[in-house]
Design a protein around this motif. Structure first.
Motif, PDB file in Angstrom:
ATOM      1  N   LEU A   1     -29.196   0.083  62.300  1.00 28.40           N
ATOM      2  CA  LEU A   1     -28.384   1.040  61.554  1.00 28.40           C
ATOM      3  C   LEU A   1     -28.893   1.217  60.128  1.00 28.40           C
ATOM      4  O   LEU A   1     -28.880   2.332  59.586  1.00 28.40           O
ATOM      5  CB  LEU A   1     -26.922   0.590  61.541  1.00 28.40           C
ATOM      6  N   CYS A   2     -29.320   0.134  59.515  1.00 25.66           N
ATOM      7  CA  CYS A   2     -29.713   0.193  58.103  1.00 25.66           C
ATOM      8  C   CYS A   2     -31.136   0.700  57.900  1.00 25.66           C
ATOM      9  O   CYS A   2     -31.556   0.907  56.757  1.00 25.66           O
ATOM     10  CB  CYS A   2     -29.529  -1.180  57.456  1.00 25.66           C
TER      11      CYS A   2
ATOM     12  N   TYR B   1     -26.082   9.533  49.243  1.00 29.96           N
ATOM     13  CA  TYR B   1     -25.250   8.568  49.964  1.00 29.96           C
ATOM     14  C   TYR B   1     -25.781   7.147  49.806  1.00 29.96           C
ATOM     15  O   TYR B   1     -26.976   6.929  49.609  1.00 29.96           O
ATOM     16  CB  TYR B   1     -25.231   8.880  51.461  1.00 29.96           C
ATOM     17  N   SER B   2     -24.889   6.187  49.966  1.00 31.19           N
ATOM     18  CA  SER B   2     -25.324   4.799  50.031  1.00 31.19           C
ATOM     19  C   SER B   2     -25.917   4.516  51.408  1.00 31.19           C
ATOM     20  O   SER B   2     -25.665   5.246  52.370  1.00 31.19           O
ATOM     21  CB  SER B   2     -24.149   3.845  49.780  1.00 31.19           C
ATOM     22  N   ASN B   3     -26.703   3.454  51.496  1.00 34.32           N
ATOM     23  CA  ASN B   3     -27.253   3.056  52.789  1.00 34.32           C
ATOM     24  C   ASN B   3     -26.169   2.534  53.726  1.00 34.32           C
ATOM     25  O   ASN B   3     -26.239   2.704  54.944  1.00 34.32           O
ATOM     26  CB  ASN B   3     -28.332   1.994  52.593  1.00 34.32           C
ATOM     27  N   GLY B   4     -25.136   1.879  53.159  1.00 37.61           N
ATOM     28  CA  GLY B   4     -23.986   1.489  53.970  1.00 37.61           C
ATOM     29  C   GLY B   4     -24.170   0.240  54.802  1.00 37.61           C
ATOM     30  O   GLY B   4     -23.618   0.141  55.897  1.00 37.61           O
ATOM     31  N   ALA B   5     -24.904  -0.745  54.300  1.00 39.11           N
ATOM     32  CA  ALA B   5     -25.072  -1.995  55.048  1.00 39.11           C
ATOM     33  C   ALA B   5     -23.747  -2.738  55.150  1.00 39.11           C
ATOM     34  O   ALA B   5     -23.291  -3.080  56.244  1.00 39.11           O
ATOM     35  CB  ALA B   5     -26.129  -2.868  54.383  1.00 39.11           C
TER      36      ALA B   5
ATOM     37  N   THR C   1     -21.490  -3.514  58.828  1.00 42.23           N
ATOM     38  CA  THR C   1     -20.909  -4.818  59.170  1.00 42.23           C
ATOM     39  C   THR C   1     -19.672  -4.667  60.052  1.00 42.23           C
ATOM     40  O   THR C   1     -19.464  -5.444  60.990  1.00 42.23           O
ATOM     41  CB  THR C   1     -20.520  -5.591  57.899  1.00 42.23           C
ATOM     42  N   GLY C   2     -18.841  -3.662  59.764  1.00 45.80           N
ATOM     43  CA  GLY C   2     -17.659  -3.437  60.584  1.00 45.80           C
ATOM     44  C   GLY C   2     -18.017  -3.004  61.989  1.00 45.80           C
ATOM     45  O   GLY C   2     -17.369  -3.406  62.966  1.00 45.80           O
ATOM     46  N   VAL C   3     -19.058  -2.176  62.112  1.00 48.58           N
ATOM     47  CA  VAL C   3     -19.491  -1.706  63.428  1.00 48.58           C
ATOM     48  C   VAL C   3     -19.927  -2.878  64.300  1.00 48.58           C
ATOM     49  O   VAL C   3     -19.500  -3.005  65.456  1.00 48.58           O
ATOM     50  CB  VAL C   3     -20.640  -0.685  63.273  1.00 48.58           C
TER      51      VAL C   3
ATOM     52  N   THR D   1     -16.125  -3.226  56.049  1.00 46.82           N
ATOM     53  CA  THR D   1     -16.808  -3.834  54.902  1.00 46.82           C
ATOM     54  C   THR D   1     -16.671  -5.355  54.914  1.00 46.82           C
ATOM     55  O   THR D   1     -15.929  -5.947  54.140  1.00 46.82           O
ATOM     56  CB  THR D   1     -16.298  -3.251  53.573  1.00 46.82           C
ATOM     57  N   LEU D   2     -17.428  -5.975  55.797  1.00 41.69           N
ATOM     58  CA  LEU D   2     -17.382  -7.435  55.961  1.00 41.69           C
ATOM     59  C   LEU D   2     -18.575  -8.131  55.321  1.00 41.69           C
ATOM     60  O   LEU D   2     -18.852  -9.285  55.626  1.00 41.69           O
ATOM     61  CB  LEU D   2     -17.311  -7.778  57.456  1.00 41.69           C
TER      62      LEU D   2
END
Length: 402
Positions: A12-13, A215-219, A224-226, A284-285
C-alpha cells in the motif's frame, strides 16, 4: 504471496498516496481486491459520488457565509437567510452530521470495497432460530490532504480553534440579524468585514498544505488500520464460530467527511440482523500505544456507549491489556464509526496515540512507512478478537437457554 502485515503495508505504501477518487485510489483498490480474493473472500466494489477532499467543501462553506456577509447592505433579509443557511450547513458538517454541502460540485467517483465471509450454518432442534452475529470490520484506505494545521506542535489546539470559528460564525449571523432589525452602530459593518477576512484566512491556512504538497502517503493513517482489519478477519474466521458472518469494509472519502462509511451504512443497514450486528473500526494504529475511543465530537460530544463497548471496557482491566490499551478522547476530527454511533449500532474504534494524546505525523508529509511503528497492530487485533468473542458468547448463552 500469503498475507502478512508487513507485506500489505509495503504494497500500500509503495503508492505515493491513495487519495479518494484519484487514479491511485484505483491502484489501492486493485491491491486490496487481489489480497482478499487470495484469502477466498467474496469481493464487491461499490461506487459513490463524493468531493475528493474536504478542501472544496470548506471553500463552499466559507464562500456561502462570506457572500452573505458582504452582500448584506444590498440584499437585507435575503442575505440574512442565506447566511444562516450556510451557518447551519457548517454546523452540521463540523459536528459530524450529514450536511447537504457534501453534495455540491465538483463531485468524483470513489469506491468502497467489501469482502464477505459467509456465515457458517448451524442446526438447532425444533424451530429455534440460529444465533447469527454479523461482524463488520472497518478501515478507510484513502489518504488525507496534507495540512499545516496538523503539525505535531499545533494539533492539540485545533479543536479549540474549530470551536471558536464555529461560534464566530454564529456571532456573524446574529450581527447581521441585529443590523437588519435596526440596531444602529458604525462598528457593525466593520465587524462583518473583519469576520469575512478571518473566515477566508482560516480556509486558506487549512488548505494551503494540500495545494503545496498534495496528499500524505498514509502509512499510519490508514494503511495500519487496513492491515489490522484483515488480520482480525483472518483470526476471527479461524475460530470457526458458528453463525458468524464477517464483512471487511474498506471505505474511501473518509478524509472528505466520513462519506464512504455513511454511504455503506445507508445502503446495507436494512439487511443487517437487528440487535445482532456489531462493528469494529481501525484507524491510525501507527506511532503510539493502543487506544479505545470513548469520546469524540466538536461542540456536540459523541459518546461510544453500547454493549460491545461494555465488554471492551471490562477487558481494559484484565491481563494482558491492563495499562496497555487505554480509553481515550479524540476531538480533532471524527472516525468512520460516527454513523454507527448515531444509528445505535454497537461499535468501537481502535487507534493509537502518543503519551500526549496525539496521533503523530497524520495529514503530514512525514506519514511514511519508514517512520511508522507497527507494534500497536497485533495488540489491537488481539483486543478486537477477545472483545468480539465475548460478545458472541453472550448470544451463545442466550441461545442455549431458549
Amino acid at each position: 504471496m500469503p498475507f502478512t502485515v508487513e507485506t500489505m503495508m509495503r504494497d500500500l505504501c509503495r503508492l505515493p498516496h491513495r487519495g479518494a477518487a484519484t487514479m491511485l485510489e484505483k491502484s489501492a483498490l486493485d491491491i486490496l481486491s487481489a489480497t482478499l480474493k487470495d484469502l477466498q473472500v467474496e469481493v464487491t466494489v461499490e461506487s459513490f459520488q463524493t468531493p475528493r477532499t474536504y478542501v472544496t467543501t470548506l471553500y463552499w462553506l466559507v464562500f456561502g457565509i462570506a457572500s452573505g456577509l458582504l452582500g448584506f447592505p444590498w440584499l437585507g433579509w435575503g442575505a440574512v437567510i442565506w447566511t444562516w443557511w450556510w451557518i447551519g450547513l457548517t454546523w452540521l458538517y463540523f459536528n459530524w452530521r450529514f450536511s447537504p454541502v457534501t453534495k455540491l460540485p465538483p463531485l468524483s467517483t470513489a469506491h468502497n470495497l467489501i469482502g464477505r465471509w459467509r456465515e457458517k450454518e448451524r442446526g438447532y432442534a425444533g424451530d429455534r432460530e440460529k444465533p447469527v452475529l454479523k461482524v463488520i470490520l472497518m478501515a478507510h484506505y484513502d489518504t488525507a490532504p496534507i495540512s499545516l494545521i496538523y503539525r505535531n506542535n499545533r494539533i492539540q489546539s485545533f479543536h479549540v480553534s474549530l470551536i471558536i470559528t464555529l461560534f464566530l460564525m454564529l456571532a456573524a449571523g446574529l450581527l447581521m440579524l441585529a443590523e437588519q432589525l435596526g440596531i444602529d452602530s458604525t462598528w457593525l459593518p466593520w465587524i462583518r468585514y473583519g469576520l469575512v477576512a478571518f473566515f477566508v484566512l482560516q480556509a486558506l491556512l487549512a488548505t494551503l498544505g494540500y495545494w503545496l504538497y498534495g496528499y500524505s502517503n498514509g502509512a499510519s493513517d490508514n494503511a495500519t488500520g487496513v492491515v489490522a482489519a484483515i488480520a482480525t478477519a483472518q483470526r476471527l474466521r479461524q475460530l470457526n464460530l458458528p453463525g458468524v458472518e464477517i464483512d471487511l469494509v474498506f471505505t474511501s472519502a473518509k478524509e472528505a467527511g466520513n462519506i464512504g462509511s455513511r454511504v455503506y451504512l445507508q445502503k446495507h443497514v436494512a439487511d443487517w440482523p437487528p440487535g445482532r450486528t456489531v462493528a469494529v473500526n481501525f484507524d491510525t494504529l501507527g506511532n503510539g500505544s493502543p487506544r479505545l475511543i470513548k469520546h469524540t465530537g466538536t461542540v456536540e460530544e459523541i459518546e461510544y456507549s453500547n454493549p460491545l463497548m461494555d465488554r471492551a471496557e471490562r477487558l481494559l482491566e484484565e491481563t494482558p491489556f491492563r495499562g496497555v490499551v487505554q480509553p481515550a478522547r479524540w476531538h480533532t476530527a471524527e472516525f468512520d464509526s460516527v454513523w454507527f454511533v448515531r444509528k445505535q449500532i454497537p461499535v468501537m474504534t481502535l487507534t493509537a496515540m502518543d503519551a500526549r494524546g496525539r496521533m503523530p505525523n497524520i495529514h503530514r508529509p512525514d506519514d511514511q512507512l519508514l517512520v511508522t511503528d507497527l507494534s500497536s497492530i497485533p495488540i489491537a487485533v488481539d483486543f478486537a478478537i477477545q472483545t468480539l468473542v465475548r460478545y458472541y458468547q453472550a448470544f451463545e448463552l442466550t441461545a442455549e437457554r431458549i
